[in-house]
Design an enzyme around this catalytic site. Sequence first.
Site, PDB file in Angstrom:
ATOM      1  N   GLN A  95       0.847  -1.197   0.000  1.00  0.00           N
ATOM      2  CA  GLN A  95       0.000   0.000   0.000  1.00  0.00           C
ATOM      3  C   GLN A  95       0.882   1.245   0.000  1.00  0.00           C
ATOM      4  OE1 GLN A  95      -3.650  -0.574   2.825  1.00  0.00           O
ATOM      5  NE2 GLN A  95      -1.965  -1.772   3.671  1.00  0.00           N
ATOM      6  N   HIS A 113      -1.264   1.354  -4.500  1.00  0.00           N
ATOM      7  CA  HIS A 113      -1.687   2.757  -4.332  1.00  0.00           C
ATOM      8  C   HIS A 113      -0.820   3.716  -5.130  1.00  0.00           C
ATOM      9  CE1 HIS A 113      -3.841   1.846  -0.267  1.00  0.00           C
ATOM     10  NE2 HIS A 113      -4.532   1.440  -1.313  1.00  0.00           N
TER      11      HIS A 113
HETATM   12  N1  APR Z   1       6.694  -1.987  12.916  1.00  0.00           N
HETATM   13  C1  APR Z   1       5.532  -2.632  12.613  1.00  0.00           C
HETATM   14  N2  APR Z   1       4.330  -2.008  12.556  1.00  0.00           N
HETATM   15  C2  APR Z   1       4.314  -0.685  12.807  1.00  0.00           C
HETATM   16  C3  APR Z   1       5.485   0.046  13.121  1.00  0.00           C
HETATM   17  C4  APR Z   1       6.712  -0.661  13.166  1.00  0.00           C
HETATM   18  N3  APR Z   1       7.866  -0.060  13.464  1.00  0.00           N
HETATM   19  N4  APR Z   1       5.118   1.350  13.330  1.00  0.00           N
HETATM   20  C5  APR Z   1       3.783   1.420  13.137  1.00  0.00           C
HETATM   21  N5  APR Z   1       3.295   0.197  12.837  1.00  0.00           N
HETATM   22  C6  APR Z   1       1.913  -0.182  12.548  1.00  0.00           C
HETATM   23  C7  APR Z   1       0.876   0.611  13.299  1.00  0.00           C
HETATM   24  O1  APR Z   1       0.596  -0.021  14.548  1.00  0.00           O
HETATM   25  C8  APR Z   1      -0.322   0.523  12.348  1.00  0.00           C
HETATM   26  O2  APR Z   1      -1.102  -0.641  12.610  1.00  0.00           O
HETATM   27  O3  APR Z   1       1.694   0.083  11.181  1.00  0.00           O
HETATM   28  C9  APR Z   1       0.314   0.393  10.971  1.00  0.00           C
HETATM   29  C10 APR Z   1       0.238   1.680  10.160  1.00  0.00           C
HETATM   30  O4  APR Z   1      -1.119   1.930   9.882  1.00  0.00           O
HETATM   31  P1  APR Z   1      -1.516   3.188   8.991  1.00  0.00           P
HETATM   32  O5  APR Z   1      -0.762   4.394   9.456  1.00  0.00           O
HETATM   33  O6  APR Z   1      -3.018   3.215   8.945  1.00  0.00           O
HETATM   34  O7  APR Z   1      -0.949   2.852   7.537  1.00  0.00           O
HETATM   35  P2  APR Z   1      -1.580   1.864   6.460  1.00  0.00           P
HETATM   36  O8  APR Z   1      -2.268   0.711   7.111  1.00  0.00           O
HETATM   37  O9  APR Z   1      -0.492   1.555   5.495  1.00  0.00           O
HETATM   38  O10 APR Z   1      -2.677   2.788   5.731  1.00  0.00           O
HETATM   39  C11 APR Z   1      -3.306   2.198   4.605  1.00  0.00           C
HETATM   40  O11 APR Z   1      -4.393   4.304   4.157  1.00  0.00           O
HETATM   41  O12 APR Z   1      -4.270   6.559   4.093  1.00  0.00           O
HETATM   42  C12 APR Z   1      -4.262   5.438   3.312  1.00  0.00           C
HETATM   43  O13 APR Z   1      -3.265   5.260   1.214  1.00  0.00           O
HETATM   44  C13 APR Z   1      -2.972   5.326   2.570  1.00  0.00           C
HETATM   45  O14 APR Z   1      -1.800   3.296   1.985  1.00  0.00           O
HETATM   46  C14 APR Z   1      -2.389   3.999   3.066  1.00  0.00           C
HETATM   47  C15 APR Z   1      -3.607   3.272   3.596  1.00  0.00           C
END
Ligand code: APR
Length: 236
Positions: A95, A113
């Site tokens: 993503q 994405h």
């Molecule tokens: N190691 C593992 N996991 C982690 C770490 C880390 N160091 N730091 C954060 N996380 C986890 C968080 O706990 C959370 O569950 O990564 C996840 C990040 O979630 P989001 O910020 O929501 O990102 P994502 O899931 O990729 O979002 C999906 O949403 O806004 C849209 O297009 C955008 O691609 C993105 C999509």
Amino acid sequence: MRYSNIVVLTGAGISAESGIKTFRDQHGLWENHAIEDVATPEGFAANPALVHRFYNARRAQLLDPALKPNAAHLALAQLEQHHCAAGGQFLLITQNVDNLHQRAGSKRMIAMHGQLQQVKCVQSGRSQPWTGPLSPSEPCSCCTPTQPLRPDIVWFGEMPYQMEQIEQALRQADLFMAIGTSGQVYPAAGFAAVAAASGAYTVELNLAATRGEFAAGLYGPASKVVPQFITQLLNP
Ligand code: APR
């Protein structure tokens, strides 16, 4: 290896330890911007300069020499190489729009994405590599009269890339791994259920458990838990 067809989904969490902000953690990317202003076609139409500024800043970060793939990106590239060399099937679906999986050596991957280092014509949709800043006045090279260029990013309300290939891979998987994603954005948030319905063993590797349904979970920083899990996969 006990699995033959591995599908991996990654989210912003896998790049967090490389220094790229996630979206929904504290001080995340969405805290400073309304999603509708910088990640929708309507926001781009209303204020292209703001949207270009948002993506130019994120694209510029990819040129920072300090920004590197971390051990989780590298472990996934190693898994792909060993598993495919042994005749297995592998697909990485990210993503993320950074280039860290590509820099780590991942080949069989879909950036569902889009990518920060690609821009596309608003008219033809033709995509081209772009590493520097993009301005609203930059003309495309494919239309007459020329049309504006936009970030080649899939915005909210737009269809992610290569969904048919993704759905086919999920139906054939016998192992599905979700890494560093909060599971709050569809269609990616539904991938584990599709894989599980086809008999795949589903594993979540994340900093903390999400609301997603998985057969197993490994929790901690991706740079620790992903290499650990992949080492077990490659040395059963
Ligand atoms: N190691 C593992 N996991 C982690 C770490 C880390 N160091 N730091 C954060 N996380 C986890 C968080 O706990 C959370 O569950 O990564 C996840 C990040 O979630 P989001 O910020 O929501 O990102 P994502 O899931 O990729 O979002 C999906 O949403 O806004 C849209 O297009 C955008 O691609 C993105 C999509």
